[in-house]
Design a protein around this motif. Structure first.
Motif, PDB file in Angstrom:
ATOM      1  N   ILE A   1      12.306   7.328  -2.307  1.00  0.00           N
ATOM      2  CA  ILE A   1      12.611   5.894  -2.342  1.00  0.00           C
ATOM      3  C   ILE A   1      13.515   5.511  -1.172  1.00  0.00           C
ATOM      4  CG2 ILE A   1      13.765   4.074  -3.657  1.00  0.00           C
ATOM      5  CD1 ILE A   1      12.983   5.636  -6.224  1.00  0.00           C
ATOM      6  N   ALA A   2      14.578   6.296  -0.980  1.00  0.00           N
ATOM      7  CA  ALA A   2      15.546   5.972   0.070  1.00  0.00           C
ATOM      8  C   ALA A   2      14.946   6.133   1.461  1.00  0.00           C
ATOM      9  CB  ALA A   2      16.783   6.862  -0.091  1.00  0.00           C
ATOM     10  N   ASP A   3      14.251   7.253   1.671  1.00  0.00           N
ATOM     11  CA  ASP A   3      13.693   7.510   3.012  1.00  0.00           C
ATOM     12  C   ASP A   3      12.604   6.502   3.370  1.00  0.00           C
ATOM     13  OD1 ASP A   3      15.404   9.619   3.197  1.00  0.00           O
ATOM     14  OD2 ASP A   3      13.909  11.182   2.883  1.00  0.00           O
ATOM     15  N   GLY A   4      11.938   5.944   2.361  1.00  0.00           N
ATOM     16  CA  GLY A   4      10.938   4.922   2.621  1.00  0.00           C
ATOM     17  C   GLY A   4      11.530   3.573   2.976  1.00  0.00           C
TER      18      GLY A   4
ATOM     19  N   PRO B   1      14.855  17.050 -13.719  1.00  0.00           N
ATOM     20  CA  PRO B   1      14.128  17.790 -12.673  1.00  0.00           C
ATOM     21  C   PRO B   1      13.269  16.879 -11.804  1.00  0.00           C
ATOM     22  CG  PRO B   1      13.966  18.928 -14.783  1.00  0.00           C
ATOM     23  CD  PRO B   1      14.604  17.598 -15.063  1.00  0.00           C
ATOM     24  N   GLY B   2      13.409  17.042 -10.512  1.00  0.00           N
ATOM     25  CA  GLY B   2      12.603  16.287  -9.561  1.00  0.00           C
ATOM     26  C   GLY B   2      13.168  14.933  -9.181  1.00  0.00           C
ATOM     27  N   TYR B   3      14.189  14.470  -9.903  1.00  0.00           N
ATOM     28  CA  TYR B   3      14.714  13.130  -9.626  1.00  0.00           C
ATOM     29  C   TYR B   3      15.345  13.030  -8.239  1.00  0.00           C
ATOM     30  CZ  TYR B   3      13.986  10.699 -14.053  1.00  0.00           C
ATOM     31  OH  TYR B   3      13.423  10.057 -15.128  1.00  0.00           O
ATOM     32  N   ALA B   4      16.001  14.085  -7.784  1.00  0.00           N
ATOM     33  CA  ALA B   4      16.625  14.040  -6.458  1.00  0.00           C
ATOM     34  C   ALA B   4      15.562  13.833  -5.382  1.00  0.00           C
ATOM     35  CB  ALA B   4      17.411  15.316  -6.199  1.00  0.00           C
ATOM     36  N   ASP B   5      14.443  14.556  -5.493  1.00  0.00           N
ATOM     37  CA  ASP B   5      13.359  14.384  -4.520  1.00  0.00           C
ATOM     38  C   ASP B   5      12.723  13.002  -4.647  1.00  0.00           C
ATOM     39  OD1 ASP B   5      13.757  16.940  -3.560  1.00  0.00           O
ATOM     40  OD2 ASP B   5      12.229  17.839  -4.860  1.00  0.00           O
ATOM     41  N   GLY B   6      12.580  12.523  -5.880  1.00  0.00           N
ATOM     42  CA  GLY B   6      12.014  11.187  -6.085  1.00  0.00           C
ATOM     43  C   GLY B   6      12.895  10.105  -5.494  1.00  0.00           C
ATOM     44  N   PHE B   7      14.201  10.231  -5.718  1.00  0.00           N
ATOM     45  CA  PHE B   7      15.110   9.239  -5.153  1.00  0.00           C
ATOM     46  C   PHE B   7      15.092   9.295  -3.633  1.00  0.00           C
ATOM     47  CE2 PHE B   7      19.141   7.742  -3.497  1.00  0.00           C
ATOM     48  CZ  PHE B   7      19.244   6.503  -4.105  1.00  0.00           C
TER      49      PHE B   7
ATOM     50  N   SER C   1       0.828  -1.206   0.000  1.00  0.00           N
ATOM     51  CA  SER C   1       0.000   0.000   0.000  1.00  0.00           C
ATOM     52  C   SER C   1       0.864   1.258   0.000  1.00  0.00           C
ATOM     53  CB  SER C   1      -0.929  -0.005   1.212  1.00  0.00           C
ATOM     54  OG  SER C   1      -1.672   1.186   1.278  1.00  0.00           O
ATOM     55  N   GLU C   2       1.849   1.304   0.885  1.00  0.00           N
ATOM     56  CA  GLU C   2       2.683   2.505   0.991  1.00  0.00           C
ATOM     57  C   GLU C   2       3.564   2.677  -0.242  1.00  0.00           C
ATOM     58  OE1 GLU C   2       2.488   4.958   3.254  1.00  0.00           O
ATOM     59  OE2 GLU C   2       0.712   3.802   3.816  1.00  0.00           O
ATOM     60  N   ALA C   3       4.116   1.591  -0.740  1.00  0.00           N
ATOM     61  CA  ALA C   3       4.929   1.685  -1.959  1.00  0.00           C
ATOM     62  C   ALA C   3       4.074   2.115  -3.144  1.00  0.00           C
ATOM     63  CB  ALA C   3       5.598   0.346  -2.247  1.00  0.00           C
ATOM     64  N   GLY C   4       2.844   1.618  -3.179  1.00  0.00           N
ATOM     65  CA  GLY C   4       1.936   2.014  -4.247  1.00  0.00           C
ATOM     66  C   GLY C   4       1.631   3.495  -4.212  1.00  0.00           C
ATOM     67  N   LYS C   5       1.436   4.044  -3.011  1.00  0.00           N
ATOM     68  CA  LYS C   5       1.185   5.480  -2.885  1.00  0.00           C
ATOM     69  C   LYS C   5       2.391   6.284  -3.370  1.00  0.00           C
ATOM     70  CE  LYS C   5      -1.917   4.976   1.093  1.00  0.00           C
ATOM     71  NZ  LYS C   5      -2.053   5.188   2.573  1.00  0.00           N
ATOM     72  N   MET C   6       3.595   5.854  -2.991  1.00  0.00           N
ATOM     73  CA  MET C   6       4.788   6.572  -3.426  1.00  0.00           C
ATOM     74  C   MET C   6       4.917   6.536  -4.942  1.00  0.00           C
ATOM     75  SD  MET C   6       8.802   5.679  -2.902  1.00  0.00           S
ATOM     76  CE  MET C   6       8.522   4.220  -3.899  1.00  0.00           C
ATOM     77  N   ALA C   7       4.721   5.351  -5.533  1.00  0.00           N
ATOM     78  CA  ALA C   7       4.840   5.224  -6.978  1.00  0.00           C
ATOM     79  C   ALA C   7       3.804   6.088  -7.690  1.00  0.00           C
ATOM     80  CB  ALA C   7       4.684   3.759  -7.388  1.00  0.00           C
ATOM     81  N   THR C   8       2.586   6.052  -7.196  1.00  0.00           N
ATOM     82  CA  THR C   8       1.488   6.779  -7.836  1.00  0.00           C
ATOM     83  C   THR C   8       1.602   8.282  -7.652  1.00  0.00           C
ATOM     84  OG1 THR C   8      -0.011   4.893  -7.509  1.00  0.00           O
ATOM     85  CG2 THR C   8      -1.024   7.043  -7.893  1.00  0.00           C
ATOM     86  N   ASN C   9       1.897   8.708  -6.441  1.00  0.00           N
ATOM     87  CA  ASN C   9       1.818  10.130  -6.105  1.00  0.00           C
ATOM     88  C   ASN C   9       3.122  10.892  -6.261  1.00  0.00           C
ATOM     89  OD1 ASN C   9      -0.892   9.716  -5.350  1.00  0.00           O
ATOM     90  ND2 ASN C   9      -0.291   9.151  -3.270  1.00  0.00           N
ATOM     91  N   VAL C  10       4.246  10.188  -6.260  1.00  0.00           N
ATOM     92  CA  VAL C  10       5.547  10.871  -6.332  1.00  0.00           C
ATOM     93  C   VAL C  10       6.277  10.539  -7.629  1.00  0.00           C
ATOM     94  CG1 VAL C  10       7.784  11.205  -5.212  1.00  0.00           C
ATOM     95  CG2 VAL C  10       5.728  10.879  -3.815  1.00  0.00           C
ATOM     96  N   LEU C  11       6.557   9.250  -7.847  1.00  0.00           N
ATOM     97  CA  LEU C  11       7.413   8.879  -8.967  1.00  0.00           C
ATOM     98  C   LEU C  11       6.746   9.083 -10.320  1.00  0.00           C
ATOM     99  CD1 LEU C  11       9.162   5.638  -7.618  1.00  0.00           C
ATOM    100  CD2 LEU C  11       9.781   8.040  -7.290  1.00  0.00           C
ATOM    101  N   ALA C  12       5.472   8.752 -10.430  1.00  0.00           N
ATOM    102  CA  ALA C  12       4.795   8.851 -11.730  1.00  0.00           C
ATOM    103  C   ALA C  12       4.813  10.269 -12.270  1.00  0.00           C
ATOM    104  CB  ALA C  12       3.360   8.338 -11.616  1.00  0.00           C
TER     105      ALA C  12
ATOM    106  N   MET D   1       7.444   0.858  -8.952  1.00  0.00           N
ATOM    107  CA  MET D   1       8.348   1.978  -9.197  1.00  0.00           C
ATOM    108  C   MET D   1       8.720   2.071 -10.672  1.00  0.00           C
ATOM    109  SD  MET D   1      10.854   2.355  -5.877  1.00  0.00           S
ATOM    110  CE  MET D   1      11.758   0.820  -6.102  1.00  0.00           C
ATOM    111  N   ALA D   2       8.938   0.919 -11.307  1.00  0.00           N
ATOM    112  CA  ALA D   2       9.294   0.918 -12.726  1.00  0.00           C
ATOM    113  C   ALA D   2       8.138   1.397 -13.588  1.00  0.00           C
ATOM    114  CB  ALA D   2       9.737  -0.476 -13.161  1.00  0.00           C
TER     115      ALA D   2
END
Length: 565
Positions: free
Chosen positions: A84-87, A75-81, A42-53, A115-116
């Motif tokens: 991932i790391a903080d999660g 742009p934005g990749y540092a925050d996206g990474f 659930s949490e990984a899905g939220k990150m993928a959907t709301n941040v990475l996508a 994530m992919a």
């Protein structure tokens, strides 16, 4: 349409198809409770959907760049990474002793798929780092583990894999990079490597390169190759990034896709390195990393297929040509077939991951053989499905699919690399019919027995579907026996269609299991698979058993289009 992580579909396959509950009941993975697994997905899905996508188009339109010798990420990749790391997602399968969670690869690959699907170019970074973590866990000295693993697991540092050279691609043994022993126990590494994914980064403090090179007394071929840890910044006495090592990024490749992922040409100029594993034992250590990475690439194919299919369905629902085009029979054929293949490919990948976990949990040699057999199938079929479905997505969009504005073409451009890197799909197929059948076909036959068991279980409730799978498995068994009686060159000529046939039949068995555990929707999808995907196994096997003669009889000039009178 925005990507939505398929949490429910993944959970269904884990719990009903590939045996995750049995895995979670083992002592080794006792912490992978249903509640924990559900929360992770659930949490990984939220990150993928709301941040990475949200970053996917950024990477395509604003690629990574090399400016004055320094890497600038999209742009934005540092925050996206950092999300991932903080999660804690990088360390999900890693050893808790060094900060990891110690959870199953089945969960890790589920997270990787999401994530992919959201942003493949960025997901490549943690994928390679996870592979490096596993190689170090199995082969590095205690000192190297203590220094590097906590940093890699936390995402403070990232990792790469350096195999390929201009003259040594699939033939790794032809590499020319060398390493010389230093008096202090370190090594000086010199050479050039190409196609190095995330070979430099501004989203982490340090980039740690695993580099294959040959010592002066290393013999020819792969047996003389050693593996070295060569960091971008040499750690100081406190383990923090120190002085710059003697390596650099020469250039970035301009690629068809995954523009946000910097693919580097690396130059090592007497760079300081530390031996990982034994001298001349580099390939064993590197393959520890590559085997998981190959499954991870298959998962990437599934992730991009899911994203491309979601967008295609949304477009077909909105696009009106004598009514919404999703009602047109041919469009429904494309979308339904794609959905059936995505389900099959996802199940194969998660079955492979679960087998890896079961081998770890039980030490069972049969599970190890099962995982080894499924790995090339998962990599090749997952990525082939990724390409097919992304191509279908463009077709569903019609002319707008060929226009970059829709984003449909990006999925096809991005996923097209997946059948190539981490061992081409042709090499995966040759591995399947070569090394993986070298046990006399025992692992293959055990899998076929499982497929037959699935058909038996569904016989009373769904006889027509069960009979199709039964017949396919029996035909595949005969073809496997035929393969075992051929020499390697004959097997190699039919390796790719043989792998495809095995994947299609496995997919049929997993659809049957879904019908047994699910409802009307899974039955409807299984009927599509049995009618439109499974039957292709027969033509695959005709080609697989065609032999080599027709290929060797054609002159090279004819292949070039020069026909004699």
């Amino acid at each position: 349409m925005a990507y939505k992580a398929p949490v429910e579909q993944i959970s269904f396959i884990l719990n009903n198809i590939v045996g995750f509950p049995e895995l979670a009941a083992s002592e080794r993975f006792v912490d992978a409770t249903p509640e924990t697994a559900g929360a992770i997905l659930s949490e990984a899905g939220k990150m993928a959907t709301n941040v990475l996508a949200r970053l996917n188009r950024n990477g395509d339109e604003h690629p990574a760049a090399l400016e004055n010798g320094k890497l600038r990420s999209s742009p934005g990749y540092a925050d996206g990474f950092r999300a991932i790391a903080d999660g804690g997602w990088i360390g999900l399968p890693a050893n808790p002793e060094y900060g990891g969670m110690g959870l199953p690869q089945a969960l890790n690959m589920s997270v990787s798929e999401m994530m992919a699907g959201a942003c493949l170019a960025l997901q490549l970074n943690p994928l390679l780092t996870q592979g490096q973590i596993e190689a170090l866990e199995h082969h590095a000295s205690d000192e190297l583990k203590a220094l590097y693993l906590p940093k890699l697991i936390s995402g403070e540092w990232s990792g790469t894999m350096n195999l390929t050279e201009p003259g040594a691609g699939s033939d790794v043994g032809a590499l020319s990079s060398r390493a010389d022993r230093n008096d202090d126990g370190t090594y000086s590494v010199t050479g050039q490597k190409i196609f190095i994914t995330w070979g430099d980064s501004d989203v982490t403090e340090n980039v740690c390169h695993l580099v294959l090179a040959r010592l002066p007394d290393g013999g020819k071929g792969t047996k003389g190759i050693s593996l070295f840890m060569v960091p971008k910044l040499i750690p100081d006495e406190n383990g923090n990034p120190g002085v710059a090592n003697k390596l650099k990024v020469v250039s970035l490749e301009e690629k068809m896709g995954i523009h946000g992922s910097p693919t580097c040409v690396m130059s090592y100029e007497g760079a300081t390195g530390w031996l990982v594993g034994k001298e001349h034992g580099g390939m064993a250590a590197m393959f520890t990393m590559m085997n998981v990475a190959r499954l991870g690439v298959g998962v990437q194919g599934v992730g991009v297929a899911e994203a491309a299919l979601q967008q295609a369905v949304a477009y077909a629902q909105e696009r009106n040509q004598m009514g919404p085009i999703i009602q047109h029979p041919d469009v429904r054929r494309m979308l339904a077939t794609a959905r059936a293949e995505v389900f099959a490919a996802r199940a194969i990948c998660l079955a492979c991951a679960t087998a890896i976990d079961m081998q770890i949990a039980t030490g069972d040699a049969d599970q190890a053989a099962r995982a080894a057999f499924l790995t090339p199938i998962a990599k090749a079929y997952g990525t082939d499905v990724g390409c097919r479905v992304a191509d279908t997505g463009v077709q569903v969009h019609g002319g707008m699919g060929y226009v970059e504005e829709t984003g449909a073409a990006q999925y096809l451009r991005d996923v097209r690399i997946t059948p190539i890197y981490e061992g081409t799909n042709g090499i995966q197929a040759m591995d399947l019919v070569g090394r993986k059948l070298s046990d006399g076909g025992e692992a293959a036959m055990r899998l076929l027995d499982e497929i037959l068991d699935a058909a038996k279980a569904a016989q009373s409730a769904h006889p027509a579907l069960a009979n199709q799978v039964w017949q396919a498995a029996e035909t595949l068994r005969e073809a496997t026996q035929d393969m075992l009686e051929r020499d390697l060159s004959e097997r190699f000529a039919g390796a790719v269609p043989y792998l495809s046939a095995f994947a299609r039949v496995l997919g049929g068995a997993y659809h049957l299991k879904a019908v047994q555990a699910g409802g009307a929707d899974h039955l409807a999808l299984a009927r599509v698979y049995m009618a439109r995907v499974l039957p292709r196994y027969a033509s695959d096997l005709v080609e697989a058993q065609a032999g080599l003669a027709d290929l060797t009889d054609i002159d090279d000039a004819v292949l070039a289009g020069d026909f004699r009178a």
